[in-house]
Design an enzyme around this catalytic site. Structure first.
Site, PDB file in Angstrom:
ATOM      1  CD  GLU A  74       0.762  -4.619   5.356  1.00 26.25           C
ATOM      2  OE1 GLU A  74       2.047  -4.822   6.370  1.00 26.25           O
ATOM      3  OE2 GLU A  74      -0.328  -4.140   6.058  1.00 26.25           O
ATOM      4  CE  LYS A 254      -0.149  -5.304  11.105  1.00 24.86           C
ATOM      5  NZ  LYS A 254       0.275  -5.453   8.955  1.00 24.86           N
ATOM      6  CG  ASP A 270      15.050  -1.339  19.671  1.00 21.27           C
ATOM      7  OD1 ASP A 270      14.779  -2.210  19.345  1.00 21.27           O
ATOM      8  OD2 ASP A 270      15.751  -0.973  20.995  1.00 21.27           O
ATOM      9  CG  HIS A 367      -5.174  -3.015   0.634  1.00 20.16           C
ATOM     10  ND1 HIS A 367      -5.034  -4.237   1.663  1.00 20.16           N
ATOM     11  CD2 HIS A 367      -4.404  -2.013   0.621  1.00 20.16           C
ATOM     12  CE1 HIS A 367      -4.519  -3.280   2.993  1.00 20.16           C
ATOM     13  NE2 HIS A 367      -4.407  -1.988   2.726  1.00 20.16           N
TER      14      HIS A 367
END
Ligand code: MEV
Length: 418
Positions: A74, A254, A270, A367
């Protein structure tokens, strides 16, 4: 017919190529990324799927400036982590605390007729069972680890879980916990007539909690147009809102996991285990809530993030992925606890950067330049063509793929004329 996994590499690849109509160029790409060292790591190996790695800077954790390797696809993640680190830099920057680091294995008993009696038996055999666990992996004791305690939970209608808490030292520890847990289950089976459904590590790492916190003068949060006090107040409101609305809490978390996953991946741990444990923890009060809290008091913005994060410094994929060693060196971490702290700190930094953007200019503004770059790359711009293509795309508010393709064509034509 020979099982697919038994076929030689070339036969497997050709079968896939035929069935999926892969072109010569696509096959060449698979070959280019094929790595002999990865071939025995997984079943039915085809190629090695790479992700970009970069480093977050500006992070000060427990008084030390750290460079944090992050692996992510991302575009804005590493920029946001570095930006968040800068916003939270004070004397010590972000501080982290870890009270203990134990993993849990569970032995699940089913159809238990008298759960209380089983509970009493297990509790009265605690020392013996802990010794059985330790004996299953004696080298763990030499590394300072070992089985620490037991807990029994009775769950309706007739389940009992025996939880075994294990200090796995510096290891990732999943296999280790499974070995110890299975040994204890075998011992119990030999002593009692019980139905044991399974013995396995729990990824709900409530005994490996890490807290990252910070306190920064609100002025540090100011933007070109909004004073720091206002920005800090709105960040606190955004954090309050994530406590009451699961739709927002998921996105809030998130954003935190954008940073955490990227570090966990870079460090060969992991990330599925981390993800599932973290989201369960976000639901521990009965509804899904934001993991971090931000509040303002006396001109200071305080932030705190507590998550289960049972990261390991040795073992598992840390041994087989050669970049992990380099990444540990880049971050200058040499033990699991420091790694857990740095990772949680990145989560907090990632979160403040996202919230500050969201409650001020909106997320798209920051962004946009990164999105222009990834759009240009997606239509085939090479690194040398990238600046010229993104410059052409700057005239569009929301550039499209067609506009990016046209911009690339124009750049190439201009280059031909040079
Ligand atoms: C995007 O990957 C992450 C954010 O949505 C996080 C957030 O909304 O807090 C920006």
């Amino acid at each position: 017919m020979t099982a697919f996994y038994r076929l030689p590499y070339g036969v497997r690849r050709d079968q896939l190529a035929r069935a999926s109509h892969l072109t010569v160029a696509q096959l060449a790409l698979l070959a280019q990324h094929r790595q002999a060292t990865d071939e025995d790591l997984i079943e039915n190996y085809l190629t090695t799927y790479g992700l970009p790695e970069g480093v977050a800077v500006n992070l000060r954790v427990n008084g030390r400036d750290v460079v944090v390797p992050m692996v992510t696809e991302e575009p804005s993640v590493i920029a946001a982590a570095s930006n968040g680190g800068r916003l939270l830099t004070g004397d010590t920057g972000i501080t982290t605390t870890i009270t203990r680091r134990e993993l849990m294995g569970q032995i699940v008993f089913s159809h238990v007729q008298d759960p209380q009696r089983l509970q009493v038996w297990l509790a009265s055999h605690e020392q013996e069972l802990l010794q059985v666990a330790d004996a299953a992996h004696p080298t763990l004791l030499t590394h300072g680890g070992g089985a620490r305690s037991l807990r029994v939970r009775i769950l309706p209608p007739d389940w009992v879980s025996l939880d075994l808490f294990i200090d796995v030292g510096e290891a990732m520890g999943a296999n280790l916990v499974n070995t110890l847990t299975e040994a204890v289950a075998a011992k119990i089976k030999a002593s009692l007539d019980v139905d044991i459904l399974m013995s396995i590590l729990s990824n709900y790492a409530t005994h490996s909690l890490v807290t990252a916190s910070c306190a920064v003068p609100v002025d540090q949060l100011k933007t070109k147009t909004i004073a720091g006090a206002g920005v800090a107040q709105r960040i606190a409101e955004a954090s309050d809102y994530a406590q009451v609305d699961p739709y927002r809490a998921v996105t809030h978390n998130k954003g935190i996991m954008n940073g955490i996953d990227a570090v966990v991946l870079a460090m060969g741990n992991d990330w599925r285990a981390v993800e599932s444990g973290v989201h369960a923890y976000a639901s521990r009060n009965g509804s899904y809530q934001g993991l971090s809290r931000w509040w303002v008091s006396a001109g200071i913005l305080h932030g705190e993030l507590t998550i289960p994060l049972a990261l390991g410094f040795v073992g598992g994929a840390t041994k087989v992925l050669p970049l992990v060693k380099i990444n540990q060196q880049l971050a200058q971490v040499d033990n699991a606890r420091d790694l857990m702290g740095i990772t949680a700190a990145v989560g907090l930094a990632q979160n403040v950067a996202a919230l500050r953007a969201l409650v001020t200019d909106g997320i798209q503004r920051g962004h946009m330049s990164l999105q222009r770059k990834s759009l240009a790359l997606s239509v085939g711009a090479t690194p040398t063509e990238l600046p010229a293509v993104t410059q052409r795309l700057a005239q569009f508010k929301q550039p499209t793929t067609a506009q990016a393709t046209a911009a690339l064509r124009a750049v190439r034509q201009a280059n031909l004329k040079k």
